[in-house]
Design a protein around this motif. Structure first.
Motif, mmCIF file in Angstrom:
data_model
loop_
_atom_site.group_PDB
_atom_site.id
_atom_site.type_symbol
_atom_site.label_atom_id
_atom_site.label_comp_id
_atom_site.label_asym_id
_atom_site.label_seq_id
_atom_site.Cartn_x
_atom_site.Cartn_y
_atom_site.Cartn_z
ATOM 1 N N ALA A 145 0.843 -1.197 0.000
ATOM 2 C CA ALA A 145 0.000 0.000 0.000
ATOM 3 C C ALA A 145 0.878 1.248 0.000
ATOM 4 C CB ALA A 145 -0.928 -0.007 1.202
ATOM 5 N N ALA A 146 1.913 1.243 0.823
ATOM 6 C CA ALA A 146 2.804 2.395 0.902
ATOM 7 C C ALA A 146 3.501 2.630 -0.435
ATOM 8 C CB ALA A 146 3.839 2.175 2.001
ATOM 9 N N ARG A 147 3.955 1.542 -1.052
ATOM 10 C CA ARG A 147 4.652 1.655 -2.330
ATOM 11 C C ARG A 147 3.750 2.279 -3.381
ATOM 12 N NH1 ARG A 147 8.921 1.789 -3.865
ATOM 13 N NH2 ARG A 147 9.501 -0.021 -5.099
ATOM 14 N N VAL A 148 2.518 1.767 -3.471
ATOM 15 C CA VAL A 148 1.601 2.268 -4.499
ATOM 16 C C VAL A 148 1.227 3.719 -4.226
ATOM 17 C CG1 VAL A 148 -0.683 1.967 -5.522
ATOM 18 C CG2 VAL A 148 0.734 -0.017 -5.077
ATOM 19 N N LEU A 149 1.186 4.098 -2.937
ATOM 20 C CA LEU A 149 0.834 5.481 -2.604
ATOM 21 C C LEU A 149 1.992 6.445 -2.834
ATOM 22 C CD1 LEU A 149 -1.315 4.907 0.582
ATOM 23 C CD2 LEU A 149 -2.081 5.975 -1.528
ATOM 24 N N GLY A 150 3.124 5.922 -3.279
ATOM 25 C CA GLY A 150 4.201 6.812 -3.671
ATOM 26 C C GLY A 150 5.441 6.769 -2.795
ATOM 27 N N ALA B 51 -0.031 -2.201 -11.196
ATOM 28 C CA ALA B 51 0.451 -1.358 -10.101
ATOM 29 C C ALA B 51 1.971 -1.362 -10.001
ATOM 30 C CB ALA B 51 -0.148 -1.826 -8.779
ATOM 31 N N GLY B 52 2.594 -2.396 -10.557
ATOM 32 C CA GLY B 52 4.044 -2.487 -10.479
ATOM 33 C C GLY B 52 4.529 -3.323 -9.305
ATOM 34 N N LEU B 53 3.598 -4.006 -8.632
ATOM 35 C CA LEU B 53 3.982 -4.849 -7.495
ATOM 36 C C LEU B 53 4.454 -6.218 -7.971
ATOM 37 C CD1 LEU B 53 1.021 -3.888 -5.156
ATOM 38 C CD2 LEU B 53 3.393 -3.168 -4.931
ATOM 39 N N VAL B 54 4.146 -6.531 -9.232
ATOM 40 C CA VAL B 54 4.599 -7.782 -9.831
ATOM 41 C C VAL B 54 5.336 -7.415 -11.112
ATOM 42 C CG1 VAL B 54 3.836 -9.881 -11.003
ATOM 43 C CG2 VAL B 54 2.691 -9.152 -8.905
ATOM 44 N N THR B 55 6.509 -8.005 -11.313
ATOM 45 C CA THR B 55 7.260 -7.723 -12.532
ATOM 46 C C THR B 55 7.003 -8.842 -13.538
ATOM 47 O OG1 THR B 55 8.947 -6.823 -11.095
ATOM 48 C CG2 THR B 55 9.533 -7.078 -13.406
ATOM 49 N N PRO B 56 6.502 -8.477 -14.724
ATOM 50 C CA PRO B 56 6.211 -9.527 -15.696
ATOM 51 C C PRO B 56 7.482 -10.144 -16.269
ATOM 52 C CG PRO B 56 5.711 -7.355 -16.603
ATOM 53 C CD PRO B 56 6.095 -7.145 -15.174
ATOM 54 N N ALA B 57 7.396 -11.439 -16.601
ATOM 55 C CA ALA B 57 8.535 -12.116 -17.210
ATOM 56 C C ALA B 57 8.629 -11.749 -18.680
ATOM 57 C CB ALA B 57 8.384 -13.633 -17.045
ATOM 58 N N THR B 69 6.848 -0.650 -17.785
ATOM 59 C CA THR B 69 7.153 -2.034 -17.385
ATOM 60 C C THR B 69 8.223 -2.092 -16.295
ATOM 61 O OG1 THR B 69 6.752 -2.539 -19.700
ATOM 62 C CG2 THR B 69 7.573 -4.336 -18.324
ATOM 63 N N ASN B 70 9.228 -1.230 -16.397
ATOM 64 C CA ASN B 70 10.300 -1.276 -15.393
ATOM 65 C C ASN B 70 10.243 -0.126 -14.399
ATOM 66 O OD1 ASN B 70 11.490 -3.645 -16.519
ATOM 67 N ND2 ASN B 70 12.207 -2.350 -18.208
ATOM 68 N N THR B 71 9.104 0.549 -14.344
ATOM 69 C CA THR B 71 8.951 1.655 -13.400
ATOM 70 C C THR B 71 8.475 1.115 -12.056
ATOM 71 O OG1 THR B 71 8.252 2.985 -15.274
ATOM 72 C CG2 THR B 71 7.859 3.916 -13.101
ATOM 73 N N PRO B 72 9.109 1.527 -10.936
ATOM 74 C CA PRO B 72 8.651 1.036 -9.631
ATOM 75 C C PRO B 72 7.255 1.576 -9.295
ATOM 76 C CG PRO B 72 10.337 2.705 -9.351
ATOM 77 C CD PRO B 72 10.283 2.410 -10.809
ATOM 78 N N ASP B 74 5.935 3.276 -6.971
ATOM 79 C CA ASP B 74 5.764 4.634 -6.455
ATOM 80 C C ASP B 74 5.890 5.705 -7.530
ATOM 81 O OD1 ASP B 74 8.379 3.424 -6.156
ATOM 82 O OD2 ASP B 74 9.075 5.325 -5.376
ATOM 83 N N LYS B 75 6.317 5.286 -8.744
ATOM 84 C CA LYS B 75 6.499 6.284 -9.799
ATOM 85 C C LYS B 75 5.454 6.129 -10.905
ATOM 86 C CE LYS B 75 10.611 7.924 -8.311
ATOM 87 N NZ LYS B 75 10.353 7.520 -6.911
ATOM 88 N N ARG B 76 4.419 5.323 -10.665
ATOM 89 C CA ARG B 76 3.479 5.036 -11.749
ATOM 90 C C ARG B 76 2.239 5.913 -11.740
ATOM 91 N NH1 ARG B 76 3.472 -1.251 -13.595
ATOM 92 N NH2 ARG B 76 5.732 -1.480 -13.599
ATOM 93 N N GLY B 77 2.022 6.638 -10.643
ATOM 94 C CA GLY B 77 0.849 7.495 -10.571
ATOM 95 C C GLY B 77 -0.462 6.734 -10.479
ATOM 96 N N VAL B 78 -0.403 5.479 -10.040
ATOM 97 C CA VAL B 78 -1.642 4.747 -9.841
ATOM 98 C C VAL B 78 -1.936 4.693 -8.342
ATOM 99 C CG1 VAL B 78 -1.212 3.308 -11.852
ATOM 100 C CG2 VAL B 78 -0.598 2.476 -9.586
ATOM 101 N N SER B 79 -3.161 4.332 -8.009
ATOM 102 C CA SER B 79 -3.537 4.190 -6.624
ATOM 103 C C SER B 79 -4.316 2.886 -6.520
ATOM 104 C CB SER B 79 -4.397 5.377 -6.212
ATOM 105 O OG SER B 79 -4.359 5.527 -4.823
ATOM 106 N N MET B 80 -4.331 2.300 -5.331
ATOM 107 C CA MET B 80 -4.933 0.965 -5.261
ATOM 108 C C MET B 80 -5.651 0.748 -3.948
ATOM 109 S SD MET B 80 -2.991 -2.525 -6.262
ATOM 110 C CE MET B 80 -3.689 -4.137 -5.982
#
Lengths: 241, 327
Positions: A145-150, B51-57, B69-72, B74-80
């Motif tokens: 959650a923290a990661r996604v929030l930036g 969201a970038g929490l899983v890295t695709p093969a 694809t390789n952006t962490p 926290d830099k994607r501007g999405v929310s979850m």
């Protein structure tokens, strides 16, 4: 049944542990109470605080690593010193100190730094086990959650993981602090009589001065302090989790 | 307005077994897409990949046309919004919602204003809840905090992973309604994952049906319902009578007839005779199960239909209510 067993255990602890300390009550005619000097108290406190802080600083990364992707072997290697006698550890460190002095010109034997190294070495596994339990309980939910929030990885650690493991850090600190307060062997062996702590003082009261009254009062005070601190820690840890 | 999201040939493995197999999917800016599928089909993994929490093969992920694809994360501007909510247990409601704003280094007054605004958006009274610990809230209130925390950062893309799966039906419907309104009003792109088809049609402009790590069909709810691509879709997306093609005079394949198109008596193209084996009261209709030729046919009929268990009835359906599928 369980209650009976628990009560008898409790009774045994009181009889075997607290009662002998309180034996001074029987020797109240023994003379004046001999208090330790301020220097002894300060040295002991500083050493205990430093030991706890250093052991935790070293154990946290290790516990974090072990909880995430460590193997059983790595775990065993880090905790193994726990099963070696303190005296043995102290003498093995003496050998290391001699080597360090010969090759690096750094003299540790008989210095507070040397005693500190010994006590950190001695209590590191306790810090590791306590912190491991805390880190292992972290779920990935809040971290994700923290990661996604930036939050970057470092921000996530500082703002989420570290606060969530604080009860473990506090517990480890108090545990080691108390152990270190009463430590006798490491200061005696590694301090070479030049680093004088509370533990050594009580030892000397009993076995050199044969002053059972003062020794008893000092030990009881230490035991009481430990009891109080343990109680406070468990209350805090239980409340915050 | 939100940003578009696209996946191209995305492959994700977990411990050697494939979770996502060559997923390609486009979500337009501002669109609300529901990913619907049974548990274990890979829909959560799909969301985590965005969201970038899983890295695709293999494959690429695009947000707003940019390859991320390789952006962490926290830099994607999405929310979850997470399935287990993942609120921060050591922080109160205010700090939970403010978390993303603090990372953006906003002024304290601005943070306060936006947190209160976000809580109002999800209908939590900030005067009451601001400094409660999240552990003291009810399930529905926690859902609202999680939603507020995700919305407060004004995301271009909002991802929701079965956010309402653990709460009572009444509150769930209310929250779904509110989410839909927020989506219409704020205009973010939304990807909503669920295994519940009722939830899916509540929030989605468009639905992507998933099975075994693959997307089976994408379309508007009505299209999928009327024209299911295969047997799995027909049966997973609504109730269906799936009848073998031979039974209605086709060379092969199957036909799908929805239970509301099955008529008792009446003058229909296809007519059968069978025994009523079950009747269920479902609020605004009766669900009748009729056994005929080894099949159990499902039919929805009016509440006042004179029918009882064991009746032998004639039933059927019109040719235009029948949809042919290949498998």
């Amino acid at each position: 049944m369980i209650r009976k067993i628990a009560l008898s255990t409790l009774a045994a602890v009181v009889l075997l542990f607290y009662l002998p300390f309180a034996a001074f009550l029987h020797f109240t005619t023994g003379g004046e109470l001999r208090l330790p000097t301020a220097g002894v108290v300060v040295t002991t406190l500083l050493l205990a605080v430093a030991t706890a802080a250093l052991a935790i600083a070293l154990a946290y990364p290790a516990a974090y690593y072990l909880a995430r992707r460590g193997s059983e072997l790595e775990f065993a290697l880090l905790v193994a010193p726990l099963w070696v006698g303190t005296l043995l550890k102290a003498y093995s460190l003496l050998v290391v100190f001699v080597l360090v002095e010969r090759y690096f010109g750094l003299s540790l034997w008989g210095t507070p730094a040397g005693v500190l190294v010994g006590m950190v070495y001695e209590y590191f596994p306790y810090a590791l086990l306590t912190l491991y339990a805390a880190v292992e309980k972290l779920t990935e939910g809040p971290i994700n959650a923290a990661r996604v929030l930036g939050a970057s990885k470092m921000q996530t650690f500082l703002r989420v993981e570290l606060p969530l493991t604080t009860p473990g850090v506090v517990a480890a600190f108090v545990l080691i602090f108390l152990f270190a307060l009463g430590d006798v062997i490491m200061p005696a062996v590694l301090g070479a009589g030049k680093v004088y702590t509370f533990g050594s003082y009580v030892w000397d009261l009993y076995f050199k001065a044969r002053d059972i009254l003062s020794g008893g009062v000092m030990s009881t005070a230490l035991a009481g302090l430990s009891l109080l601190a343990t109680y406070v820690v468990f209350r805090t840890v239980r409340y915050s989790l | 307005m939100g940003l578009s999201v696209a996946l191209r040939d995305v492959v994700v493995h977990y411990g050697g077994s494939p979770i996502l197999k060559n997923i390609s999917l486009s979500i337009e800016a501002g669109e609300g897409l529901v990913v619907l599928g049974p548990s274990g089909c890979g829909k959560s993994t799909l969301l985590r990949t965005i969201a970038g929490l899983v890295t695709p093969a293999g494959g690429r992920v695009y947000i707003g046309g940019v390859d991320v694809t390789n952006t962490p994360p926290d830099k994607r501007g999405v929310s979850m919004v997470f399935q287990d909510l993942a609120l921060f247990p050591h922080l109160d409601v205010f700090e939970n919602v403010a978390f993303g704003l603090r990372l953006r280094r906003l002024a304290e007054a601005e943070i306060r204003r936006r947190v209160v605004e976000a809580l109002e958006l999800v209908r939590l009274d900030s005067r009451v809840f601001l400094h409660r610990r999240v552990g003291q809230l009810s399930g529905g209130q926690q859902q609202r905090v999680a939603l507020a925390r995700a919305l407060v950062v004004e995301p271009e893309v909002l991802l929701l992973d079965e956010p309402f799966s653990h709460i009572d039906l009444d509150i769930k419907n209310q929250l779904l309604e509110e989410l839909k309104m927020l989506h219409n009003r704020l205009g973010f792109t939304m990807v909503y994952v669920t295994h519940d088809r009722f939830e899916a049609v509540e929030v989605g402009d468009k639905i992507a049906l998933m099975r075994d790590g693959e997307i089976v069909q994408v379309g508007r709810p009505m299209e999928i319902y009327r024209m299911p691509k295969n047997r799995f879709v027909a049966e997973f997306f609504g109730e269906a009578n799936v009848i073998s093609g031979e039974a209605v005079g086709l060379a092969g394949g199957h036909v799908v007839v929805r239970p509301e198109d099955v008529v008792l008596g009446g003058d229909t193209t296809y007519r059968l005779k069978g025994t009523v084996v079950d009747i269920t009261f479902l609020w605004h209709y009766l669900k009748v199960e009729i056994e005929s030729g080894g099949y159990i046919y499902k039919a929805y009929v009016d509440l006042d239909t004179p029918i009882s268990l064991g009746d032998v009835v004639e039933f059927g359906w019109s040719a235009r209510d029948m949809y042919v599928i290949n498998d």
